[in-house]
Design a protein around this motif. Structure first.
Motif, PDB file in Angstrom:
ATOM      1  N   VAL A 444       0.858  -1.182   0.000  1.00  0.00           N
ATOM      2  CA  VAL A 444       0.000   0.000   0.000  1.00  0.00           C
ATOM      3  C   VAL A 444       0.892   1.229   0.000  1.00  0.00           C
ATOM      4  O   VAL A 444       1.671   1.439   0.942  1.00  0.00           O
ATOM      5  N   GLY A 445       0.786   2.025  -1.058  1.00  0.00           N
ATOM      6  CA  GLY A 445       1.616   3.211  -1.141  1.00  0.00           C
ATOM      7  C   GLY A 445       1.125   4.320  -0.234  1.00  0.00           C
ATOM      8  O   GLY A 445       1.900   4.993   0.437  1.00  0.00           O
ATOM      9  N   GLY A 446      -0.165   4.513  -0.176  1.00  0.00           N
ATOM     10  CA  GLY A 446      -0.757   5.543   0.663  1.00  0.00           C
ATOM     11  C   GLY A 446      -2.255   5.385   0.749  1.00  0.00           C
ATOM     12  O   GLY A 446      -2.882   5.808   1.709  1.00  0.00           O
ATOM     13  N   HIS A 447      -2.833   4.721  -0.284  1.00  0.00           N
ATOM     14  CA  HIS A 447      -4.281   4.531  -0.333  1.00  0.00           C
ATOM     15  C   HIS A 447      -4.604   3.102  -0.760  1.00  0.00           C
ATOM     16  O   HIS A 447      -3.890   2.513  -1.576  1.00  0.00           O
ATOM     17  N   LEU A 448      -5.685   2.586  -0.207  1.00  0.00           N
ATOM     18  CA  LEU A 448      -6.159   1.245  -0.567  1.00  0.00           C
ATOM     19  C   LEU A 448      -7.649   1.318  -0.853  1.00  0.00           C
ATOM     20  O   LEU A 448      -8.430   1.836  -0.044  1.00  0.00           O
ATOM     21  N   LYS A 449      -8.055   0.784  -2.005  1.00  0.00           N
ATOM     22  CA  LYS A 449      -9.466   0.767  -2.367  1.00  0.00           C
ATOM     23  C   LYS A 449     -10.210  -0.319  -1.592  1.00  0.00           C
ATOM     24  O   LYS A 449      -9.776  -1.474  -1.561  1.00  0.00           O
ATOM     25  N   VAL A 450     -11.313   0.046  -1.004  1.00  0.00           N
ATOM     26  CA  VAL A 450     -12.189  -0.891  -0.304  1.00  0.00           C
ATOM     27  C   VAL A 450     -13.620  -0.497  -0.630  1.00  0.00           C
ATOM     28  O   VAL A 450     -13.932   0.686  -0.785  1.00  0.00           O
TER      29      VAL A 450
END
Length: 606
Positions: A444-450
């Motif tokens: 995860v670079g900075g954001h994760l889609k959920v």
């Protein structure tokens, strides 16, 4: 015909000049696509074209031909075996129109994002021109749109039920799902001299009943087009009846199209891991055709150019999603060696700049998860309303794969970044704290889609999604893992507005939650009734699977309202939201929304 002169990484020919460079004087198969030609495994035409080439057939690509004349369809000469026609990577209706029926201003699958380079119904128009060009050459439809419109289906732009696209296009055969096995069998049989009308036993295909062809004895008969037009409840009946029988080894399905009758054979077995490895090992250049360089390239390539597909299939069974109908519920996973080989090829690519954008599949954290009862199972979801006892939510193979990529990425003078961008099932992730830690620390670079999708329990139930509490639990564990990793990482939640069963009051409940958290979601999708989904059946019938009436947002105003409530912070939504909140006696919420909007605009400190 020979392919021995083709060089690895060379794009498939798109002109007679390029055919001659391959020393092919006639293409065995010509694939017509409404997308620009991009030589990448995420683009179906490239994948199928490379696959047929690997099997020894000469394949040419006719990308976005000018349909206003027959001449472009004669430019590559007569295909020896068949035409393969697809509308491209997504359904043409979704490509051309937004959910409220407005024309899209950009076509990301066309050079430079230009619009107007494809007809409004590519499968029908291209089939007509191909038949005009060479009347005796078989026409085979394939791709996502053909697969999802293989039966009587609802078209949200025309707001009416339509026949199978196989009938309307007057094609000879339709291939649905992940088509490698089916298209290979078709090519081999036609090459051996079989007639296209003799191919009535190939899984994952659909054909028309003709005088010389009888209906299979064990076929399941679905409600006809006329029956569904007369009584929309039979649309739900047809959907449920088909899904109950759409598994490998299941019975054929027959449906009257009025006029015409089609037979849809059951889906084939998914490719094995070894077969998937061979597929993704093919010499893709990961580039668009050079002819598009001057037009700015093809925008759709950018997000996936340096991505790696780890597996196919999804057993989530969300009501609004058609992945299960296209890729199947069974998970078919590639080997670790194959994945690392592809990563190494990417690293050596001339245009690679150090980041693999995505390591995943339809749902990134289903890699190598298997079901003991995968055959003859008609259950639409392995996770909803409860987790099936036969599914193994084992994260160990995935953790080993991720650990191998961590070691590989750190073995160079300049570290390679690898992210999971395709989204995960947060309810499955809760089964493994180790997976969440590994994901946050390294992928995860900075954001994760959920995708929680909504807030209200009854709406989530109609969506086939887990309770909102599962998302909150995942959010907490994600934050804890971020602290342990010493990272500042955030979740990017996805929501759907105006889903069948969602009332304005339900959207308001979600808005209140968002306001209480000071969340301003950017990922909001107004529900689109796309073919072959349970949500579309509910949308058309106004009922759930038990026959109970539900509220269905259909008017433009209500759909705009529900979408606006989820993006309450946008100035363009202020008027419609304020009118609704005043009607609801919720002036208190108007004040809160106004405050957060000012905070966003930088006029007031939070």
């Amino acid at each position: 015909m020979t392919i021995k002169d083709a060089q690895p990484g060379t794009l498939l020919p798109t002109s007679t000049e390029e055919l001659r460079r391959f020393k092919w004087y006639q293409a065995d198969i010509i694939l017509i696509t409404a997308d620009a030609y991009v030589d990448h495994p995420s683009f179906g035409v490239a994948l199928i074209g490379r696959w047929l080439e690997k099997l020894g057939f000469s394949v040419a690509i006719l990308a976005q031909p000018d349909w206003r004349s027959v001449e472009p369809f004669r430019a590559l000469g007569r295909p020896r075996l068949f035409w393969g026609i697809t509308s491209g990577c997504i359904d043409s209706r979704l490509n051309d129109y937004a959910s409220l029926g407005n024309r899209r201003r950009q076509d990301v699958y066309s050079p430079g994002g230009a619009t107007g380079l494809r007809p409004s119904r590519p499968l029908l128009v291209y089939s007509a021109r191909a038949r005009e060009a060479y009347p005796d050459v078989p026409i085979i439809l394939g791709g996502l749109e053909a697969g999802l419109r293989r039966l009587v289906h609802y078209d949200y732009i025309e707001d009416r039920l339509k026949r199978s696209v196989l009938i309307d296009a007057k094609a000879d055969l339709l291939v649905y799902g992940m088509a490698e096995r089916a298209i290979a069998e078709i090519a081999r049989r036609l090459d051996a001299g079989a007639s296209i009308h003799d191919l009535t036993d190939i899984p994952s295909t659909a054909y028309m009943i003709r005088k010389s062809i009888s209906v299979p004895d064990n076929a399941i008969h679905l409600p006809s087009l006329t029956q569904q037009q007369t009584n929309t409840d039979s649309f739900m009946q047809a959907y449920l009846q088909y899904q109950d029988n759409a598994y490998p080894g299941g019975p054929p399905v027959v449906q009257q199209q009025d006029p015409g009758t089609i037979v849809v054979l059951p889906p084939g077995e998914p490719l094995s891991g070894k077969e998937l490895d061979a597929l993704y090992d093919m010499p893709f250049s990961r580039c668009w055709h050079p002819r598009y360089d001057g037009a700015g390239g093809v925008p759709a390539l950018a997000p996936v150019k340096f991505s790696i597909t780890t597996h196919r299939g999804c057993f989530g069974g969300c009501s609004f999603c058609s992945i299960g109908c296209h890729q199947g519920k069974q998970i078919s996973s590639r080997s670790l060696d194959s994945l690392l080989d592809e990563a190494e090829k990417i690293r050596r690519h001339a245009q690679f700049r150090g980041t693999i954008e995505d390591l995943g599949g339809p749902t990134a954290n289903m890699y190598r998860m298997e079901c003991a009862m995968s055959q003859n199972c008609s259950r639409p979801s392995c996770l909803f309303p409860s987790v099936c006892k036969h599914i193994k939510l084992d994260h160990e193979p995935m953790l080993k794969m991720m650990e191998a990529f961590v070691r590989w990425s750190g073995g160079f003078s300049k570290k390679v970044n690898i992210f999971v961008a395709s989204g995960i099932r947060h309810d499955i992730a809760l089964e493994s704290p180790e997976y969440i830690d590994m994901l946050v620390r390294h992928f995860v670079g900075g954001h994760l889609k959920v995708a929680p999708e909504h807030y209200c329990p009854h709406v989530l139930g109609l969506m086939g999604k887990p309770p909102f509490e599962a998302f909150e639990q995942f959010e907490q564990r994600f934050a804890e893992a971020s602290r342990r990793a010493g990272k500042e990482a955030y979740l990017v939640p996805y929501f759907i507005s105006a889903h069948p069963g969602s009332r304005p009051e339900d959207a308001l409940q979600l808005t209140e939650y968002l306001v209480s958290r000071s969340w301003r979601p950017r990922q909001v999708q107004d529900f689109v009734p796309s073919p072959m989904t349970l949500s579309t059946a509910m949308y058309l019938c106004g009922k759930d699977t038990k026959g109970r009436k539900i509220h269905v947002p259909k008017s433009r105003r209500e759909k705009r309202l529900q979408a606006a409530l989820l993006q309450y912070y946008l100035p363009k939504n202020t008027k419609i939201i304020n009118q609704f909140l005043i009607q609801q006696g919720r002036k208190d919420l108007i004040t809160k929304v106004r405050h957060l909007s000012k905070v966003r605009q930088g006029r007031k400190k939070p």
